[in-house]
Write an enzyme that holds these catalytic residues in place. Structure first.
Site, PDB file in Angstrom:
ATOM      1  N   GLU B 157     -22.792 -45.497  13.077  1.00 33.18           N
ATOM      2  CA  GLU B 157     -22.938 -46.945  12.920  1.00 33.18           C
ATOM      3  C   GLU B 157     -21.667 -47.556  12.321  1.00 33.18           C
ATOM      4  O   GLU B 157     -21.276 -48.668  12.688  1.00 33.18           O
ATOM      5  CB  GLU B 157     -24.166 -47.255  12.047  1.00 33.18           C
ATOM      6  CG  GLU B 157     -24.675 -48.673  12.209  1.00 33.18           C
ATOM      7  CD  GLU B 157     -26.105 -48.834  11.685  1.00 33.18           C
ATOM      8  OE1 GLU B 157     -26.912 -47.893  11.843  1.00 33.18           O
ATOM      9  OE2 GLU B 157     -26.402 -49.891  11.132  1.00 33.18           O
ATOM     10  N   GLU B 160     -19.299 -47.794  15.062  1.00 30.86           N
ATOM     11  CA  GLU B 160     -19.745 -48.854  15.977  1.00 30.86           C
ATOM     12  C   GLU B 160     -19.344 -50.221  15.423  1.00 30.86           C
ATOM     13  O   GLU B 160     -18.844 -51.084  16.160  1.00 30.86           O
ATOM     14  CB  GLU B 160     -21.273 -48.777  16.170  1.00 30.86           C
ATOM     15  CG  GLU B 160     -21.800 -49.753  17.221  1.00 30.86           C
ATOM     16  CD  GLU B 160     -23.326 -49.750  17.323  1.00 30.86           C
ATOM     17  OE1 GLU B 160     -23.993 -48.973  16.616  1.00 30.86           O
ATOM     18  OE2 GLU B 160     -23.852 -50.570  18.115  1.00 30.86           O
ATOM     19  N   CYS B 177     -32.255 -48.957  11.575  1.00 31.16           N
ATOM     20  CA  CYS B 177     -33.006 -47.771  11.086  1.00 31.16           C
ATOM     21  C   CYS B 177     -34.444 -48.078  10.726  1.00 31.16           C
ATOM     22  O   CYS B 177     -35.253 -47.171  10.601  1.00 31.16           O
ATOM     23  CB  CYS B 177     -32.297 -47.099   9.929  1.00 31.16           C
ATOM     24  SG  CYS B 177     -31.190 -48.116   9.020  1.00 31.16           S
ATOM     25  N   SER B 197     -27.556 -52.542  16.240  1.00 27.70           N
ATOM     26  CA  SER B 197     -26.749 -51.341  16.445  1.00 27.70           C
ATOM     27  C   SER B 197     -27.481 -50.456  17.451  1.00 27.70           C
ATOM     28  O   SER B 197     -28.707 -50.387  17.456  1.00 27.70           O
ATOM     29  CB  SER B 197     -26.604 -50.602  15.115  1.00 27.70           C
ATOM     30  OG  SER B 197     -26.284 -49.252  15.353  1.00 27.70           O
ATOM     31  N   LYS B 236     -43.103 -45.248  11.362  1.00 25.21           N
ATOM     32  CA  LYS B 236     -42.231 -44.226  11.944  1.00 25.21           C
ATOM     33  C   LYS B 236     -42.924 -43.438  13.048  1.00 25.21           C
ATOM     34  O   LYS B 236     -42.278 -42.910  13.949  1.00 25.21           O
ATOM     35  CB  LYS B 236     -41.722 -43.290  10.851  1.00 25.21           C
ATOM     36  CG  LYS B 236     -40.581 -43.884  10.039  1.00 25.21           C
ATOM     37  CD  LYS B 236     -39.269 -43.841  10.820  1.00 25.21           C
ATOM     38  CE  LYS B 236     -38.158 -44.592  10.103  1.00 25.21           C
ATOM     39  NZ  LYS B 236     -36.937 -44.690  10.937  1.00 25.21           N
ATOM     40  N   GLU B 239     -42.375 -45.313  16.137  1.00 24.23           N
ATOM     41  CA  GLU B 239     -41.003 -45.105  16.601  1.00 24.23           C
ATOM     42  C   GLU B 239     -40.881 -43.761  17.323  1.00 24.23           C
ATOM     43  O   GLU B 239     -40.284 -43.668  18.402  1.00 24.23           O
ATOM     44  CB  GLU B 239     -40.052 -45.140  15.400  1.00 24.23           C
ATOM     45  CG  GLU B 239     -38.594 -44.948  15.778  1.00 24.23           C
ATOM     46  CD  GLU B 239     -37.692 -44.892  14.545  1.00 24.23           C
ATOM     47  OE1 GLU B 239     -36.867 -45.788  14.384  1.00 24.23           O
ATOM     48  OE2 GLU B 239     -37.826 -43.951  13.733  1.00 24.23           O
ATOM     49  N   GLU B 244     -38.683 -43.681  25.076  1.00 17.65           N
ATOM     50  CA  GLU B 244     -37.280 -43.272  25.283  1.00 17.65           C
ATOM     51  C   GLU B 244     -36.836 -42.162  24.310  1.00 17.65           C
ATOM     52  O   GLU B 244     -35.731 -41.634  24.455  1.00 17.65           O
ATOM     53  CB  GLU B 244     -36.349 -44.491  25.162  1.00 17.65           C
ATOM     54  CG  GLU B 244     -36.312 -45.174  23.809  1.00 17.65           C
ATOM     55  CD  GLU B 244     -37.381 -46.254  23.629  1.00 17.65           C
ATOM     56  OE1 GLU B 244     -38.394 -46.221  24.356  1.00 17.65           O
ATOM     57  OE2 GLU B 244     -37.205 -47.119  22.747  1.00 17.65           O
ATOM     58  N   CYS B 381     -37.340 -48.747   1.715  1.00 14.51           N
ATOM     59  CA  CYS B 381     -38.290 -47.662   2.018  1.00 14.51           C
ATOM     60  C   CYS B 381     -39.014 -47.105   0.794  1.00 14.51           C
ATOM     61  O   CYS B 381     -40.113 -46.572   0.923  1.00 14.51           O
ATOM     62  CB  CYS B 381     -37.584 -46.527   2.733  1.00 14.51           C
ATOM     63  SG  CYS B 381     -36.585 -47.085   4.113  1.00 14.51           S
TER      64      CYS B 381
END
Lengths: 194, 456
Positions: B157, B160, B177, B197, B236, B239, B244, B381
């Protein structure tokens, strides 16, 4: 000394029925200290009870009556007054439920008895089962003790997110109401005389 | 997925007060339900719900039935509340008992500052070593840490961001994230998705590496690797199940459990957590720096990224490692950092309910910053929906503060505090990934997003 016993009461116009008061009550009365849900190995056993109907939402708890019918009715003298609090000695309670019958508010409940997070059994009373006689679980009378010895006073009052609970001190209550009434009279007199 | 038990809910709507996306549906005083399409599964409703299953209430389904409905271990003794997330601990227990599975586990940064609470230790106790020991007792074959892939996220990142700034890519760039934030952006501001990102979250980077590099290191068949993730987060799992997320050629993360569920598993196995001696995480995917561990606190991703970006751009050591100006509590913070010739402007959003005004600025073209970190939960978190649930409102706040303090304490005490100095990060690039943003990275560590705007 002629102080009347203080008690906790809820404002049904503020109460949203979240039961934080019940949880807080159970937490401070837990015999092992608990901070998180995962630490709890016993059920949540509160000493005040949310009433929720179409008409009213508020918790109900002990009034610490001056002539406490629960104490008068207790055949083993397990209920006494200590520092203005009607107090149940759970070790002395035999679970006869007479106090439940006597209480006009339903503030008394018979609850499973826990010590160090473990369920307490009756001393001798057994029930016959397929695997022989098994000691019966103990139940004891349980009611609001106004968080005797708890720093910051009653946990239900301290933790209510809507500030819907308060400790009522009856002598102060009368003086406050008298003052409010006097001021109301003054207002109306002003209006009449101009 | 988040649910509200209709038998237990009193309709107080305390959950609606903390829901950042208005997904709690119902009339006041009546049992509430969750609009699953809107819900970002942050689990703040689970944390705040105080309407419990009472043993004095005879009208409700038996506890065994409720535990089964919630897919919780039958040995769980704790009280049950109306708002809950569907558990996965049973699946993990099953996998651990399966001799044909090679079970690798990753634990997120915020888990190590909270799990000990469930065993009676003070709120926010720091227990990474005891947690590693407990995971080993549970029978996991490899004990890895998401903090390692947090370091890896910084490498990817960070580069990036540098590339977008120097080569004219879409700016400002947003962190990716937090899966609840990503879902929110996909459904509420799909037009802003190019700002995200392309980096996968640390969890998904770890998942992609377990069944490729991790399997290669251990010389095991990737098909036999079962990948478990322990997260402070109730989103999560969503996710991990995004279609994908199969870069390794398999499901990258097979199952996700929360911090609370890990505590259930430890208790279920009869492990005395408090008496465990500290143990190490396995290498290579378990060695981490302070930069990786501060991902658990708001501003942590930003701070970790700045520690690395500064040194990559200027080729000089950063003069101060503790970047207090990006740390803080709930809300929006801005900072400007001089990185060589570049005046890098950053924004940190803590608590998803605060992000909409900032996104409106981005849409209008008036946002004056290059990089924005967004965390859905109030202080990041550490305050996630899957963390130990405080019984009293005041302890919920104390826990947040204590967990945040432990996170920075851990950062300060670790041998390495910058992601690019992690020896095993250097090694994985040398042996396997090549370079940041390279071909292998692109395939395993980066992803795409899906607009999911609800039909009007």
């Amino acid at each position: 000394m002629c102080a009347l016993n203080a008690f906790v009461v809820a404002d049904p116009n503020k109460c949203i029925g979240c039961k934080v008061c019940e949880v807080a009550c159970a937490v401070v009365h837990s015999d092992v200290p608990v901070k998180t849900v995962g630490q709890m190995t016993t059920p949540i056993i509160p000493r005040l009870y949310l009433v929720k109907t179409a008409e009213v939402t508020m918790p109900v708890q002990c009034r610490h009556c001056e002539d406490a019918p629960c104490a008068n009715a207790c055949p083993v003298g397990a209920i006494t007054q200590r520092d203005g609090i009607i107090y149940v000695d759970q070790e002395a309670c035999v679970g006869c439920k007479t106090c439940m019958l006597a209480c006009p508010f339903g503030a008394m409940e018979m609850v499973p008895y826990y010590r160090n997070g473990e369920r307490v059994k009756q001393l001798r009373l057994t029930e016959e089962t397929g695997e022989g006689p098994v000691l019966q679980d103990a139940f004891v009378a349980s009611k609001c003790d106004r968080c005797i010895g708890v720093e910051g006073g009653p946990a239900c009052v301290a933790n209510c997110p809507k500030e819907a609970l308060r400790v009522v001190r009856p002598d102060e209550l009368r003086r406050t109401r008298n003052l409010e009434a006097a001021l109301a009279v003054l207002e109306s007199v002003k209006n009449v005389i101009g | 997925m988040i649910y509200i038990d209709q038998e237990l809910c009193t309709g107080c709507r305390s959950c609606a007060d903390v829901c950042p996306v208005d997904a709690i549906v119902g009339e006041f005083g009546q049992p509430q339900s969750v609009d699953q399409e809107l819900c970002v599964m942050c689990g703040q409703c689970v944390q705040v719900c105080s309407s419990y299953a009472s043993i004095l209430d005879e009208g409700i389904a038996p506890r065994e039935q409720k535990l089964a409905e919630r897919a919780m271990l039958p040995s769980v003794k704790e009280p049950l509340f109306a708002a809950y997330n569907q558990g996965k601990a049973l699946k993990v227990k099953e996998a651990l008992a399966d001799p044909d599975k090679y079970v690798m586990v990753q634990v997120a940064p915020a888990v190590r500052v909270a799990i000990a609470e469930e065993f009676g230790m003070p709120l926010g106790s720091l227990a990474p070593g005891q947690m590693a020991a407990a995971l080993r007792r549970l029978g996991f074959d490899r004990i890895y840490s998401t903090d390692f892939t947090a370091d890896l996220t910084i490498m990817e990142e960070g580069h990036e961001l540098i590339e977008r700034v120097t080569k004219g890519g879409t700016l400002p760039m947003f962190t990716s994230c937090c899966p609840a934030w990503v879902k929110y952006l996909e459904q509420t501001y799909p037009e802003l998705l190019p700002h995200l990102s392309s980096c996968k979250s640390p969890q998904q980077m770890a998942g992609a590496l377990f069944k490729t590099y991790g399997a290669k290191v251990d010389k095991v068949d990737p098909a036999k690797v079962y990948s478990v993730s322990v997260m402070p987060c109730t989103c999560k799992d969503f996710e991990a199940n995004r279609p994908e997320m199969k870069a390794s050629g398999h499901q990258d993360v097979d199952v996700v459990i929360t911090t609370r569920e890990l505590a259930h598993l430890i208790k279920d196995a009869g492990i005395d957590f408090a008496s465990l001696t500290e143990e190490e995480y396995d290498r290579p995917l378990g060695l981490y720096t302070g930069a990786g561990t501060i991902f658990g606190a708001t501003g942590g991703v930003m701070e970790a990224a700045l520690r690395t970006a500064y040194e990559v751009i200027t080729k000089k050591p950063i003069p101060e490692l503790d970047l207090e100006y990006v740390r803080g509590g709930e809300g929006v913070r801005y900072a400007t950092v001089q990185v060589g010739d570049l005046e890098l402007k950053v924004c940190v959003v803590s608590g998803l309910k605060h992000v909409a005004p900032v996104l409106e600025q981005v849409k209008a073209g008036t946002a004056d910053f290059h990089f924005m970190e967004v965390m859905t939960c109030p202080v990041g978190c550490v305050s996630g929906g899957g963390q130990p649930k405080a019984l009293l409102p005041k302890d919920r706040i104390c826990a947040r503060t204590a967990r945040t303090a432990s996170t920075y304490k851990h950062d300060g005490e670790l041998r390495h505090r910058k992601s690019h100095e992690n020896p095993d990060i250097k090694k994985i690039y040398k042996e396997f990934l090549g370079k940041p943003l390279g071909e292998q990275s692109h395939h395993l560590l980066h992803t795409t997003y899906t607009p999911r705007r609800r039909d009007a």
